[in-house]
Design an enzyme around this catalytic site. Structure first.
Site, PDB file in Angstrom:
ATOM      1  CE1 TYR A   1     -14.467  59.911  51.183  1.00 13.94           C
ATOM      2  CE2 TYR A   1     -14.817  58.692  49.402  1.00 13.94           C
ATOM      3  CZ  TYR A   1     -14.059  59.315  50.604  1.00 13.94           C
ATOM      4  OH  TYR A   1     -13.356  58.045  51.921  1.00 13.94           O
TER       5      TYR A   1
ATOM      6  CG  PHE B   1      -7.118  50.607  47.095  1.00 11.15           C
ATOM      7  CD1 PHE B   1      -6.010  51.540  47.466  1.00 11.15           C
ATOM      8  CD2 PHE B   1      -7.581  50.321  45.252  1.00 11.15           C
ATOM      9  CE1 PHE B   1      -5.740  52.077  46.772  1.00 11.15           C
ATOM     10  CE2 PHE B   1      -6.374  51.549  44.832  1.00 11.15           C
ATOM     11  CZ  PHE B   1      -5.798  51.766  45.030  1.00 11.15           C
ATOM     12  CG  ASN B   2     -13.560  49.304  47.663  1.00  9.87           C
ATOM     13  OD1 ASN B   2     -12.722  50.389  47.174  1.00  9.87           O
ATOM     14  ND2 ASN B   2     -15.070  49.699  47.146  1.00  9.87           N
TER      15      ASN B   2
ATOM     16  CB  ILE C   1     -11.875  52.863  58.558  1.00  9.98           C
ATOM     17  CG1 ILE C   1     -12.815  51.552  57.601  1.00  9.98           C
ATOM     18  CG2 ILE C   1     -10.312  51.998  58.701  1.00  9.98           C
ATOM     19  CD1 ILE C   1     -12.037  52.819  56.230  1.00  9.98           C
TER      20      ILE C   1
ATOM     21  CG  PHE D   1     -25.052  50.553  41.455  1.00 13.85           C
ATOM     22  CD1 PHE D   1     -26.464  50.764  41.025  1.00 13.85           C
ATOM     23  CD2 PHE D   1     -24.656  50.865  42.432  1.00 13.85           C
ATOM     24  CE1 PHE D   1     -27.562  50.878  42.379  1.00 13.85           C
ATOM     25  CE2 PHE D   1     -25.474  51.294  43.903  1.00 13.85           C
ATOM     26  CZ  PHE D   1     -26.884  51.049  43.577  1.00 13.85           C
TER      27      PHE D   1
ATOM     28  CG  PHE E   1     -10.426  56.830  61.406  1.00 12.96           C
ATOM     29  CD1 PHE E   1      -9.306  56.268  60.247  1.00 12.96           C
ATOM     30  CD2 PHE E   1      -9.584  57.280  62.634  1.00 12.96           C
ATOM     31  CE1 PHE E   1      -8.514  56.139  60.744  1.00 12.96           C
ATOM     32  CE2 PHE E   1      -8.480  56.036  62.990  1.00 12.96           C
ATOM     33  CZ  PHE E   1      -7.858  55.503  61.904  1.00 12.96           C
TER      34      PHE E   1
HETATM   35  N1  UDP Z   1     -21.474  48.696  43.886  1.00 11.76           N
HETATM   36  C1  UDP Z   1     -23.629  47.769  43.455  1.00 11.76           C
HETATM   37  N2  UDP Z   1     -23.795  47.758  43.954  1.00 11.76           N
HETATM   38  C2  UDP Z   1     -24.617  48.510  45.041  1.00 11.76           C
HETATM   39  C3  UDP Z   1     -23.745  48.538  45.946  1.00 11.76           C
HETATM   40  C4  UDP Z   1     -22.948  48.795  45.264  1.00 11.76           C
HETATM   41  O1  UDP Z   1     -23.086  47.434  42.369  1.00 11.76           O
HETATM   42  O2  UDP Z   1     -25.816  48.414  45.701  1.00 11.76           O
HETATM   43  C5  UDP Z   1     -20.617  48.344  43.411  1.00 11.76           C
HETATM   44  C6  UDP Z   1     -20.283  50.057  43.077  1.00 11.76           C
HETATM   45  O3  UDP Z   1     -21.128  51.058  41.579  1.00 11.76           O
HETATM   46  C7  UDP Z   1     -19.582  49.819  43.365  1.00 11.76           C
HETATM   47  C8  UDP Z   1     -19.149  48.324  43.679  1.00 11.76           C
HETATM   48  O4  UDP Z   1     -19.841  47.682  44.132  1.00 11.76           O
HETATM   49  O5  UDP Z   1     -18.750  49.697  41.840  1.00 11.76           O
HETATM   50  C9  UDP Z   1     -18.259  48.738  45.358  1.00 11.76           C
HETATM   51  O6  UDP Z   1     -19.087  50.106  46.110  1.00 11.76           O
HETATM   52  P1  UDP Z   1     -18.507  50.467  47.146  1.00 11.76           P
HETATM   53  O7  UDP Z   1     -20.103  51.672  47.308  1.00 11.76           O
HETATM   54  O8  UDP Z   1     -18.950  49.027  48.045  1.00 11.76           O
HETATM   55  O9  UDP Z   1     -17.759  51.254  47.079  1.00 11.76           O
HETATM   56  P2  UDP Z   1     -16.637  52.509  46.627  1.00 11.76           P
HETATM   57  O10 UDP Z   1     -16.207  51.979  45.762  1.00 11.76           O
HETATM   58  O11 UDP Z   1     -18.140  53.031  46.405  1.00 11.76           O
HETATM   59  O12 UDP Z   1     -16.456  53.079  48.126  1.00 11.76           O
END
Ligand code: UDP
Length: 345
Positions: free
Chosen positions: A139, A167-168, A11, A206, A71
């Site tokens: 975190y 957010f993401n 970022i 996941f 950052f």
């Molecule tokens: N996720 C997943 N498989 C992966 C990486 C992430 O299913 O290989 C899911 C994770 O559990 C979350 C979403 O994707 O629900 C976003 O995860 P990421 O790690 O990108 O960002 P976060 O929300 O943890 O900041």
């Protein structure tokens, strides 16, 4: 002059690209998770550790800093559950050292990268800045602690700050010169794209039993260049005195499930993913979607880039990275250091 701590990271390096258009920038980074190749050629680069006062002293005694953007942090939810010490040390203790040196040198403007993870499990569909903060992983807690410290520092020492709750973050710079690259990679979009490029056997999803429309987690994906614009507006608000302190959510306001993100990647790339559903990841809330009304109202910011375009930019970057890896037998970071050795203090 603006000091960007963690300016070689994903970022931070994108924000530097915007900042450098209008101001002088010093990047401070230890390159532990950032990359030499992500350091902008027009910025001054100092390699150092945030937790080491002497490294920070070098920067503040050499340059006249008007504001600091911070950052440099560890940001993996599951890792923070497994190794919380690392998060409190690097995200809390080291930031406190930075704030101490800022106070010593009379630098009072601060932009802090916070996260949607401070909200924990949301009670409402759209999170506003007033929503309850109740992080469910170290975190999120490490970021919330700094937010609270900033409130105290503003009361006691007249610190001026903007907290930006991302957010993401996703996507890559339009130049495709920089983009998201972590080692190991844990983020969803890069993982899907690496898989679609043949660098991973499959995508692990996941959890498929969340209380969401398709059972997978919902997140609000925001392009790094949209994030960068919010940082510039926030910086200007501090430097012009329009704001003394502020906290803003930064998101698109639309949630996508993990399954929907995979489908969107398939649509952009024209390739089919192989998916395997596995256990939930530790520390993951089921849904995080932003309301960014407040920053829109107060600073006129709105996310412009939607998920398909976010994925397109990331896809261009990932394809380019694969090409670079073939061309260079050296790691990118080593390659950069060799070419730019004289820029290191
Ligand atoms: N996720 C997943 N498989 C992966 C990486 C992430 O299913 O290989 C899911 C994770 O559990 C979350 C979403 O994707 O629900 C976003 O995860 P990421 O790690 O990108 O960002 P976060 O929300 O943890 O900041």
């Amino acid at each position: 002059m603006i000091l960007v701590v963690g300016g070689a990271g994903y970022i931070g390096s994108h924000i530097v690209k915007e900042l450098i258009k209008s101001t002088k920038v010093v990047i401070f980074d230890n390159l532990s998770t950032g990359h030499g190749w992500a350091v902008d050629n027009n910025a001054i680069f100092i390699q150092g550790d945030l937790g080491k006062e002497e490294d920070l002293e070098k920067v503040f005694s050499t340059y006249s800093i008007d504001a600091v953007m911070h950052f440099a942090a560890n940001s993996l939810v599951e890792e923070s559950v497994i190794n919380p010490w690392k998060y409190y040390e690097n995200n809390v203790a080291a930031t406190l050292t930075l704030l101490k040196i800022m106070m010593k040198y009379g630098v009072k403007n601060f932009i802090f990268s916070s996260t949607a993870a401070i909200y924990g499990i949301p009670k409402e569909d759209f999170l506003t800045e007033q929503s309850l903060t109740n992080p469910i992983n170290p975190y999120g807690r490490s970021k919330l602690i700094i937010e609270q410290i900033l409130e105290d520092f503003s009361q006691a020492y007249g610190m001026r700050y903007v907290v930006l709750r991302y957010f993401n973050a996703a996507g890559a710079h339009e130049s495709s010169l920089i983009g998201e690259s972590h080692d190991p990679e844990t983020h969803l979009i890069p993982i899907i794209l690496q898989h679609l490029l043949g660098k991973r056997e499959k995508v692990l999803v996941f959890g498929s039993d969340y209380n969401t429309r398709d059972g997978t987690c919902i997140r609000d994906y925001i392009h790094v260049t949209d994030l960068a614009h919010a940082h510039i507006l926030s910086l200007n608000a501090l430097l012009t005195g329009k704001k003394q302190t502020a906290t803003y959510n930064l998101g698109n306001g639309t949630g996508y499930s993990v399954k929907e993100v995979i489908e969107a990647c398939e649509a952009v790339t024209g390739r089919q993913a192989t998916i395997e559903y596995v256990e939930r990841r530790m520390g993951d809330p089921s849904q995080l979607i932003a309301s960014s009304e407040k920053i829109n109202r107060e600073l006129g910011w709105k996310a412009k880039i939607k998920l398909p375009e976010i994925i397109e930019s990331a896809w261009s970057w990932h394809k380019k990275m694969v090409g670079l890896e073939k061309e260079n037998s050296l790691e990118h970071a080593d390659w950069f250091v060799i070419k730019n050795r004289d820029r290191y203090l």
